[in-house]
Design a protein around this motif. Structure first.
Motif, PDB file in Angstrom:
ATOM      1  N   VAL A  28       8.589   2.722  -8.033  1.00  0.00           N
ATOM      2  CA  VAL A  28       8.250   3.792  -6.081  1.00  0.00           C
ATOM      3  C   VAL A  28       8.185   2.401  -5.536  1.00  0.00           C
ATOM      4  CG1 VAL A  28       7.337   5.547  -5.154  1.00  0.00           C
ATOM      5  CG2 VAL A  28       7.494   6.001  -7.738  1.00  0.00           C
ATOM      6  N   ILE A  29       7.259   1.901  -5.449  1.00  0.00           N
ATOM      7  CA  ILE A  29       6.913   1.099  -4.689  1.00  0.00           C
ATOM      8  C   ILE A  29       6.912  -0.427  -5.233  1.00  0.00           C
ATOM      9  CG2 ILE A  29       5.214   0.199  -3.121  1.00  0.00           C
ATOM     10  CD1 ILE A  29       4.959   3.150  -2.035  1.00  0.00           C
ATOM     11  N   GLU A  30       6.865  -1.656  -4.722  1.00  0.00           N
ATOM     12  CA  GLU A  30       6.488  -2.861  -5.978  1.00  0.00           C
ATOM     13  C   GLU A  30       5.645  -3.835  -4.697  1.00  0.00           C
ATOM     14  OE1 GLU A  30       8.996  -5.282  -8.872  1.00  0.00           O
ATOM     15  OE2 GLU A  30      10.089  -4.923  -7.714  1.00  0.00           O
ATOM     16  N   ASN A  31       5.181  -4.331  -5.423  1.00  0.00           N
ATOM     17  CA  ASN A  31       3.959  -5.014  -4.457  1.00  0.00           C
ATOM     18  C   ASN A  31       4.070  -5.017  -2.803  1.00  0.00           C
ATOM     19  OD1 ASN A  31       4.883  -7.822  -6.165  1.00  0.00           O
ATOM     20  ND2 ASN A  31       6.543  -7.810  -5.712  1.00  0.00           N
ATOM     21  N   GLN A  32       2.872  -4.068  -3.116  1.00  0.00           N
ATOM     22  CA  GLN A  32       2.689  -3.210  -1.833  1.00  0.00           C
ATOM     23  C   GLN A  32       0.964  -3.802  -1.651  1.00  0.00           C
ATOM     24  OE1 GLN A  32       3.521  -1.278   0.228  1.00  0.00           O
ATOM     25  NE2 GLN A  32       1.881  -1.160   1.150  1.00  0.00           N
ATOM     26  N   PRO A  33       0.874  -4.829  -0.465  1.00  0.00           N
ATOM     27  CA  PRO A  33      -0.659  -5.468  -0.297  1.00  0.00           C
ATOM     28  C   PRO A  33      -1.929  -4.216  -1.010  1.00  0.00           C
ATOM     29  CG  PRO A  33       0.698  -6.280   1.514  1.00  0.00           C
ATOM     30  CD  PRO A  33       2.077  -4.934   0.258  1.00  0.00           C
TER      31      PRO A  33
END
Length: 127
Positions: A47-52
């Motif tokens: 769904v989301i990648e490399n989110q801080p």
């Protein structure tokens, strides 16, 4: 007054996000239609990648003492931008300080104007 409050919230969010030392990938188990067969099958979807983000660990010592030692448990909390939607049961892969761990979002996040906090559990597989 409203502009000052908005500026203070933006500054607080920048300060919060400056502490983010990790990156996370969020996955959900969803029905995905196979284009060739037209049938649905469940698969892990990013769904989301490399989110801080930032992981926080807190040890809790129980009041009860066993014969060998006091029982100890750990609370794992993820700090993340408030607009990111993380559903309960999602799989999260977090890398922080060179260590990668797999976790599950255990419940509903506590969402604030500057960040959200999600209690995590160690990943044990899709329910």
């Amino acid at each position: 007054m409203v502009k000052a409050l908005e500026a203070a919230r933006k500054a607080a969010r920048r300060a919060q996000e400056a502490a983010y030392e990790g990156k996370c990938t969020i996955m959900e188990f969803r029905d995905v239609e196979n284009e060739e067969t037209g049938l649905s099958d469940e698969e892990e979807v990013i769904v989301i990648e490399n989110q801080p983000c930032k992981l926080s660990f807190k040890k809790l010592t129980a009041a009860s003492q066993t014969e060998t030692a006091a029982a100890v448990s750990q609370v794992i909390k993820l700090f993340l931008a408030p607009e990111i939607n993380v559903k309960a049961g999602s799989k999260l892969v977090v890398t922080q300080n060179g260590v990668t761990g797999k976790y599950s979002a255990s419940g509903i996040p506590a969402v604030y104007s500057t960040h959200q906090e999600i209690v995590l559990e160690l990943w044990e597989g899709w329910a």
